[in-house]
Design an enzyme around this catalytic site. Structure first.
Site, PDB file in Angstrom:
ATOM      1  N   ASP A   1      -3.591  16.656  -3.905  1.00 34.70           N
ATOM      2  CA  ASP A   1      -3.281  15.227  -3.822  1.00 34.70           C
ATOM      3  C   ASP A   1      -2.268  14.890  -4.902  1.00 34.70           C
ATOM      4  O   ASP A   1      -2.390  15.381  -6.023  1.00 34.70           O
ATOM      5  CB  ASP A   1      -4.565  14.409  -4.067  1.00 34.70           C
ATOM      6  CG  ASP A   1      -4.638  13.170  -3.191  1.00 34.70           C
ATOM      7  OD1 ASP A   1      -3.575  12.604  -2.889  1.00 34.70           O
ATOM      8  OD2 ASP A   1      -5.764  12.782  -2.804  1.00 34.70           O
TER       9      ASP A   1
ATOM     10  N   HIS B   1       5.586  10.435  -4.278  1.00 31.34           N
ATOM     11  CA  HIS B   1       4.161  10.089  -4.382  1.00 31.34           C
ATOM     12  C   HIS B   1       3.244  11.284  -4.125  1.00 31.34           C
ATOM     13  O   HIS B   1       2.060  11.223  -4.412  1.00 31.34           O
ATOM     14  CB  HIS B   1       3.830   8.963  -3.400  1.00 31.34           C
ATOM     15  CG  HIS B   1       4.404   7.643  -3.817  1.00 31.34           C
ATOM     16  ND1 HIS B   1       3.651   6.651  -4.402  1.00 31.34           N
ATOM     17  CD2 HIS B   1       5.669   7.159  -3.766  1.00 31.34           C
ATOM     18  CE1 HIS B   1       4.418   5.604  -4.679  1.00 31.34           C
ATOM     19  NE2 HIS B   1       5.653   5.893  -4.299  1.00 31.34           N
TER      20      HIS B   1
HETATM   21  P1  ADQ Z   1      -2.914   8.334  -0.168  1.00 31.71           P
HETATM   22  O1  ADQ Z   1      -2.873   9.739   0.331  1.00 31.71           O
HETATM   23  O2  ADQ Z   1      -3.086   7.317   0.871  1.00 31.71           O
HETATM   24  O3  ADQ Z   1      -1.649   7.967  -1.069  1.00 31.71           O
HETATM   25  P2  ADQ Z   1      -4.746   7.424  -2.373  1.00 31.71           P
HETATM   26  O4  ADQ Z   1      -3.988   7.558  -3.631  1.00 31.71           O
HETATM   27  O5  ADQ Z   1      -6.171   7.763  -2.523  1.00 31.71           O
HETATM   28  O6  ADQ Z   1      -4.190   8.336  -1.197  1.00 31.71           O
HETATM   29  O7  ADQ Z   1      -4.607   5.932  -1.897  1.00 31.71           O
HETATM   30  C1  ADQ Z   1      -5.314   5.447  -0.805  1.00 31.71           C
HETATM   31  C2  ADQ Z   1      -5.508   3.937  -0.921  1.00 31.71           C
HETATM   32  O8  ADQ Z   1      -6.016   3.470   0.319  1.00 31.71           O
HETATM   33  C3  ADQ Z   1      -6.528   3.577  -1.992  1.00 31.71           C
HETATM   34  O9  ADQ Z   1      -6.136   2.388  -2.607  1.00 31.71           O
HETATM   35  C4  ADQ Z   1      -7.828   3.379  -1.188  1.00 31.71           C
HETATM   36  O10 ADQ Z   1      -8.716   2.434  -1.727  1.00 31.71           O
HETATM   37  C5  ADQ Z   1      -7.305   2.912   0.144  1.00 31.71           C
HETATM   38  N1  ADQ Z   1      -8.206   3.388   1.202  1.00 31.71           N
HETATM   39  C6  ADQ Z   1      -8.557   4.648   1.464  1.00 31.71           C
HETATM   40  N2  ADQ Z   1      -9.445   4.684   2.479  1.00 31.71           N
HETATM   41  C7  ADQ Z   1      -9.662   3.433   2.849  1.00 31.71           C
HETATM   42  C8  ADQ Z   1     -10.494   2.803   3.823  1.00 31.71           C
HETATM   43  N3  ADQ Z   1     -11.318   3.492   4.587  1.00 31.71           N
HETATM   44  N4  ADQ Z   1     -10.433   1.480   3.938  1.00 31.71           N
HETATM   45  C9  ADQ Z   1      -9.627   0.764   3.146  1.00 31.71           C
HETATM   46  N5  ADQ Z   1      -8.844   1.289   2.199  1.00 31.71           N
HETATM   47  C10 ADQ Z   1      -8.851   2.608   2.051  1.00 31.71           C
HETATM   48  C11 ADQ Z   1      -0.439   8.637  -1.484  1.00 31.71           C
HETATM   49  C12 ADQ Z   1      -0.649   9.998  -2.137  1.00 31.71           C
HETATM   50  C13 ADQ Z   1      -1.603   9.878  -3.309  1.00 31.71           C
HETATM   51  C14 ADQ Z   1      -1.072   8.857  -4.314  1.00 31.71           C
HETATM   52  C15 ADQ Z   1      -0.702   7.557  -3.608  1.00 31.71           C
HETATM   53  C16 ADQ Z   1       0.015   6.594  -4.545  1.00 31.71           C
HETATM   54  O11 ADQ Z   1      -1.122  10.937  -1.189  1.00 31.71           O
HETATM   55  O12 ADQ Z   1      -1.787  11.129  -3.946  1.00 31.71           O
HETATM   56  O13 ADQ Z   1      -2.062   8.582  -5.280  1.00 31.71           O
HETATM   57  O14 ADQ Z   1       0.144   7.792  -2.501  1.00 31.71           O
HETATM   58  O15 ADQ Z   1       1.128   7.184  -5.143  1.00 31.71           O
END
Ligand code: ADQ
Length: 484
Positions: free
Chosen positions: A382, A174
């Protein structure tokens, strides 16, 4: 736009349901007793589990002294079972916080400066993978397809192969796979990397990550790249592909529409007009570029003082991985810079940056995205970044907001119609924010339409089906009992 996944064979493969159960292995297992799946990975793989029936194995989230003697806790929900095991305190410290999050996470996000390369955690990391493999092996049936997730569990298949498991095993990373020069700084990197070859398929978020891995394998492991892109090494042929993860855009859009007028957002609307609202939503992680983003706000106000008193960045950043020093540091740094920018430009009734340090329900995030003019997604690195896709999904197509996106997010490979920035340059980000704030409706609509089409066609369902289809194409390989 380059297609991340080349069409090979029929590209459709066999649906998982016709080829036996799906077994998902990930660090954490979702609590299926709660009904609704929450969290990216849970939503992403939950559907696949339901459609083929299956098993989800991983850490329970609990720490206990008896972790090794208890055996997996198995619970059944319809055609899906979960099997969870505890970690000991030492395993939590060395495998989870230590090697996974103090070494691999920073290293894979190009932060050699933060990676604790000499951690003793590497041995515990392998031991935990070995124990997990031993606990799950008796639960595996002959026609199961096994899908392992993320950097906590890279050597999992190698240990499973030692238990004579010959099933198809796929792995999805991921997070980014770094440039080979960085990866090779990991002590014993060859022993670590060769465990990838126990899989039949390794999936990456982007073509860049896949090619970083291929270049590493050729240059450091003496592997051979076949004409079809597969890698030959350690007596095995490994298929590697890019599978950019997506979201369920339609359901997120519906959620956004429903919540755009939520009472909780009304107070905010009174204070700053929607056309002047900029949002950021991230876990409080140093990979997300949060201090740089706040600096960009400072730069915007310095260059264009007409925005003073008018625009606001609402940054939602709940803490994660507390107990890892780099996370405590990024929090203090963000608080200091936010204080500085607010101190310089704020007054009695207005401050340029509002910072919320806790999680917000997804429905509310969706509504908030829809009410804002600019979505700031500016990670320094990311794997993909799902917030970028959620921001686009949440917009009103008649009057959409604009996505400002880091060139270093995996999402940048697909989302070319976003305003792309180098997040290390606050002045460049400030210029993009201004352009987004001033963008005429016609251009906003055109950009949004192109991005919407992209996230709808390359959805989370597409990601999951493609991964499993390609994994099912990888038959006919000797499983090399004994591991690579
Ligand atoms: P993350 O690093 O966690 O994931 P991201 O892909 O942005 O990053 O996913 C975060 C999720 O958590 C999103 O669905 C977002 O809406 C939710 N989220 C973030 N902040 C929040 C908050 N304050 N309250 C509630 N929900 C919140 C890892 C990798 C990424 C990759 C994903 C999936 O680092 O690059 O996209 O896995 O593979």
């Amino acid at each position: 736009r380059s297609r991340a996944v080349p069409m090979r064979g029929d590209g459709q493969g066999q649906p998982a349901s016709k080829t036996g159960r799906l077994v998902i292995v990930s660090n954490r297992v979702a609590d299926l007793s709660k009904g609704n799946l929450a969290g990216g990975l849970a939503v992403a793989v939950g559907e696949a589990l339901k459609s083929s029936g299956g098993l989800w194995f991983g850490w329970s989230g609990a720490r206990s002294a008896e972790a090794h003697s208890k055996g997996p806790n198995i619970q059944t929900f319809g055609n899906v079972s979960t099997a969870t095991v505890d970690l000991t305190e030492k395993e939590f410290e060395d495998y989870y916080l230590g090697f996974s999050n103090r070494c691999l996470w920073p290293l894979f996000h190009y932060r050699l400066d933060l990676a604790e390369l000499h951690t003793t955690g590497q041995a515990t990391y392998f031991e935990v993978n070995k124990r997990f493999a031993a606990e799950v092996a008796p639960l595996i049936q002959t026609d199961d397809t096994i899908w392992v997730h993320d950097y906590h569990l890279i050597p999992f298949a190698a240990h499973l192969r030692q238990k004579q498991v010959t099933n198809r095993i796929g792995f999805f990373l991921h997070i980014p796979f770094p440039a080979p020069e960085l990866f090779s700084a990991l002590p014993h990197h060859r022993d670590f990397a060769k465990t990838f070859f126990a899989y039949d398929l390794v999936g990456f978020q982007t073509v860049r990550d896949r090619e970083n891995f291929a270049r590493y394998a050729e240059e450091y492991l003496n592997c051979r790249r076949l004409n079809d892109g597969r890698l030959r090494g350690f007596g095995r042929t490994l298929r590697i592909e890019a599978f950019p993860i997506g979201i369920d855009a339609e359901s997120f859009a519906a959620e956004a529409e429903k919540n755009a007028r939520a009472p909780e957002l009304r107070a905010l609307a009174r204070e700053v007009e929607s056309e002047r609202l900029i949002v950021g939503v991230d876990r409080l992680d140093y990979s997300k570029g949060l201090p740089e983003r706040v600096r960009a706000m400072g730069s915007l106000l310095e260059k264009w003082p007409n925005y003073i008193g008018k625009v606001q960045l609402l940054q939602i950043a709940p803490p994660t991985r507390e107990g890892v020093q780099a996370y405590d540091e990024i929090r203090s740094e963000l608080e200091r810079i936010t204080g500085e920018v607010n101190g310089r430009y704020g007054d009695f009734v207005w401050s340029p940056v509002r910072y919320v340090n806790r999680p917000v329900p997804r429905a509310m995030l969706a509504g908030l995205f829809r009410r804002s003019r600019v979505g700031l997604v500016t990670p320094l690195r990311d794997g993909m970044n799902l917030v970028a896709k959620e921001y686009v999904a949440a917009q009103d197509p008649a009057d959409p907001g604009v996505l400002v996106l880091s060139q270093f997010a995996g999402a940048a490979e697909q989302m070319e119609e976003a305003l792309m920035v180098n997040p290390h340059d606050p002045a460049e980000t400030a210029t993009a924010i201004r352009r987004a704030l001033e963008m005429p409706l016609g251009e906003r609509r055109a950009r949004h339409k192109a991005l919407w089409n992209q996230i709808v066609s390359e959805s989370v369902g597409w990601w999951r089906e493609r991964f499993l289809a390609v994994l099912h194409e990888t038959n006919g390989q000797p499983a090399t009992p004994g591991g690579p």
